[in-house]
Design an enzyme around this catalytic site. Structure first.
Site, PDB file in Angstrom:
ATOM      1  N   HIS A   1       0.855  -1.182   0.000  1.00 55.21           N
ATOM      2  CA  HIS A   1       0.000   0.000   0.000  1.00 55.21           C
ATOM      3  C   HIS A   1       0.896   1.239   0.000  1.00 55.21           C
ATOM      4  O   HIS A   1       2.072   1.172   0.375  1.00 55.21           O
ATOM      5  CB  HIS A   1      -0.893   0.004   1.234  1.00 55.21           C
ATOM      6  CG  HIS A   1      -1.958  -1.038   1.189  1.00 55.21           C
ATOM      7  ND1 HIS A   1      -3.066  -0.977   1.992  1.00 55.21           N
ATOM      8  CD2 HIS A   1      -2.093  -2.170   0.455  1.00 55.21           C
ATOM      9  CE1 HIS A   1      -3.852  -2.020   1.755  1.00 55.21           C
ATOM     10  NE2 HIS A   1      -3.268  -2.759   0.823  1.00 55.21           N
TER      11      HIS A   1
ATOM     12  N   GLU B   1       1.017   3.824   1.941  1.00 53.19           N
ATOM     13  CA  GLU B   1       1.560   4.168   3.253  1.00 53.19           C
ATOM     14  C   GLU B   1       2.727   3.253   3.616  1.00 53.19           C
ATOM     15  O   GLU B   1       3.752   3.710   4.145  1.00 53.19           O
ATOM     16  CB  GLU B   1       0.484   4.050   4.344  1.00 53.19           C
ATOM     17  CG  GLU B   1      -0.703   4.963   4.151  1.00 53.19           C
ATOM     18  CD  GLU B   1      -1.853   4.323   3.383  1.00 53.19           C
ATOM     19  OE1 GLU B   1      -2.996   4.780   3.551  1.00 53.19           O
ATOM     20  OE2 GLU B   1      -1.622   3.365   2.607  1.00 53.19           O
TER      21      GLU B   1
ATOM     22  N   CYS C   1      -5.916   1.806   5.891  1.00 52.97           N
ATOM     23  CA  CYS C   1      -6.684   0.575   6.066  1.00 52.97           C
ATOM     24  C   CYS C   1      -6.242  -0.052   7.391  1.00 52.97           C
ATOM     25  O   CYS C   1      -5.377   0.478   8.087  1.00 52.97           O
ATOM     26  CB  CYS C   1      -6.436  -0.384   4.907  1.00 52.97           C
ATOM     27  SG  CYS C   1      -4.757  -1.061   4.897  1.00 52.97           S
TER      28      CYS C   1
ATOM     29  N   CYS D   1      -2.317  -0.750   7.392  1.00 49.48           N
ATOM     30  CA  CYS D   1      -1.491   0.450   7.472  1.00 49.48           C
ATOM     31  C   CYS D   1      -1.662   1.150   8.817  1.00 49.48           C
ATOM     32  O   CYS D   1      -0.695   1.670   9.372  1.00 49.48           O
ATOM     33  CB  CYS D   1      -1.825   1.391   6.319  1.00 49.48           C
ATOM     34  SG  CYS D   1      -1.427   0.691   4.691  1.00 49.48           S
TER      35      CYS D   1
END
Length: 187
Positions: free
Chosen positions: A78, A80, A112, A115
């Site tokens: 992701h 992040e 999410c 993260c």
């Protein structure tokens, strides 16, 4: 069995980082991150999410990341997570604060569940979010089960959370991605 992996960011990312004008203004930092998310979609190099780590006091860009889940076949890539990885690698420390830096993670969307879990261990002082969890879910992304009161939980750990910075602009990138019928993983 494979015992090594390479995480390659898109070729356009470093030149795009050269366009960042150092500032502590969170709206300007968010505009930069939203632009990364747009570029990731337009170059077809990943999902509609971008993130960057900035020094809190100076606004210096420490790292930037974009979503690379589908192109690199890894659910953990992701925006992040990649931004945190590269910030920590460049500082030579598993923790940004342990490296003597106060930093903010600016993300085009709320984190999410995965993260969000990484944020306290990354050694961050602050988190700034654009789009909301529900914006990503509405587009078809599965954000996982975050604990109720996640903002307060991070703030209790000393991580200041700011939400809804340029939310409409950030959410539009996610909506446009979904409307383009691009691959939405875990949807």
């Amino acid at each position: 069995m494979q015992n090594s992996a390479a995480i390659e960011m898109p070729q356009w990312l470093l030149p795009a980082c050269g366009n960042y004008v150092q500032t502590t203004n969170i709206e300007a930092q968010m505009r930069f991150v939203i632009e990364l998310s747009k570029m990731n979609v337009s170059y077809e190099t990943g999902g509609p999410f971008g993130a960057a780590v900035f020094e809190l006091e100076t606004g210096r860009l420490l790292s930037a990341g974009v979503n690379r889940v589908v192109p690199l076949s890894s659910s953990i890539l992701h925006a992040e997570m990649t931004a945190l990885l590269f910030a920590q690698q460049s500082l030579g420390s598993y923790s940004i604060s342990a490296a003597g830096r106060e930093a903010v993670l600016v993300s085009s969307c709320e984190p999410c569940a995965m993260c969000m879990g990484a944020i306290p261990w990354a050694g961050l002082s602050a988190l700034v979010c654009g789009a909301r969890d529900e914006d990503a879910r509405k587009a078809g992304f599965d954000e996982g089960d975050k604990p109720q009161g996640w903002v307060e939980k991070l703030e209790n750990r000393g991580i200041k959370v700011t939400q809804d910075v340029l939310r409409d602009e950030a959410a539009k990138v996610i909506r446009d991605f979904a409307l383009s019928e691009s691959k939405i993983y875990n949807g």
